[in-house]
Design a protein around this motif. Structure first.
Motif, short mmCIF file in Angstrom:
data_model
loop_
_atom_site.label_atom_id
_atom_site.label_comp_id
_atom_site.label_asym_id
_atom_site.label_seq_id
_atom_site.Cartn_x
_atom_site.Cartn_y
_atom_site.Cartn_z
N CYS A 227 -32.71 -1.11 4.46
CA CYS A 227 -31.29 -1.42 4.56
C CYS A 227 -30.49 -0.43 3.72
O CYS A 227 -30.77 -0.26 2.53
CB CYS A 227 -31.04 -2.85 4.08
SG CYS A 227 -29.29 -3.25 3.99
N CYS B 280 -28.34 -2.67 0.76
CA CYS B 280 -28.99 -3.27 -0.40
C CYS B 280 -30.30 -2.59 -0.76
O CYS B 280 -30.83 -2.81 -1.84
CB CYS B 280 -29.20 -4.77 -0.17
SG CYS B 280 -30.36 -5.14 1.15
N CYS C 56 -30.11 -4.80 6.87
CA CYS C 56 -30.90 -6.01 6.98
C CYS C 56 -30.00 -7.10 7.59
O CYS C 56 -28.78 -6.95 7.62
CB CYS C 56 -31.42 -6.44 5.61
SG CYS C 56 -30.14 -6.96 4.47
N CYS D 181 -27.19 -8.38 5.10
CA CYS D 181 -26.01 -7.53 4.93
C CYS D 181 -25.19 -7.52 6.22
O CYS D 181 -23.96 -7.48 6.18
CB CYS D 181 -26.42 -6.12 4.54
SG CYS D 181 -27.09 -6.03 2.88
ZN LIG Z 1 -29.27 -5.34 3.16
#
Ligand SMILES: [Zn+2]
Ligand SMILES: [Zn+2]
Length: 69
Positions: free
Chosen positions: A19, A22, A59, A62
């Motif tokens: 991701c 994050c 992800c 998010c």
């Molecule tokens: Zn993420």
């Protein structure tokens, strides 16, 4: 690297992407591909710290945050 979301669910799945928001690993089931346009502006894009370009992938966590925002 293992998929973080799968790990939270007690599964052991190899991550296929990271991701870009994050930085956690995600498997095919938990990644979301995003349009590049989303990343214009002043968001602190973490990929500039990486040596290789990464797929623009979020992800699911998010992604949900962006859909809500
Ligand atoms: Zn993420
Ligand atoms: Zn997963």
């Amino acid at each position: 690297m293992k998929c973080y979301i799968c790990a939270e669910q007690g599964r052991d799945t190899e991550a296929v992407a990271i991701c870009i928001v994050c930085g956690m690993g995600v498997c095919m089931e938990h990644l979301v591909r995003k349009d590049v346009e989303l990343w214009r502006g002043d968001y602190p894009f973490p990929a500039r710290k990486l040596k290789k370009p990464v797929p623009r992938i979020l992800c699911v966590i998010c992604n949900e945050a962006y859909e809500e925002g």
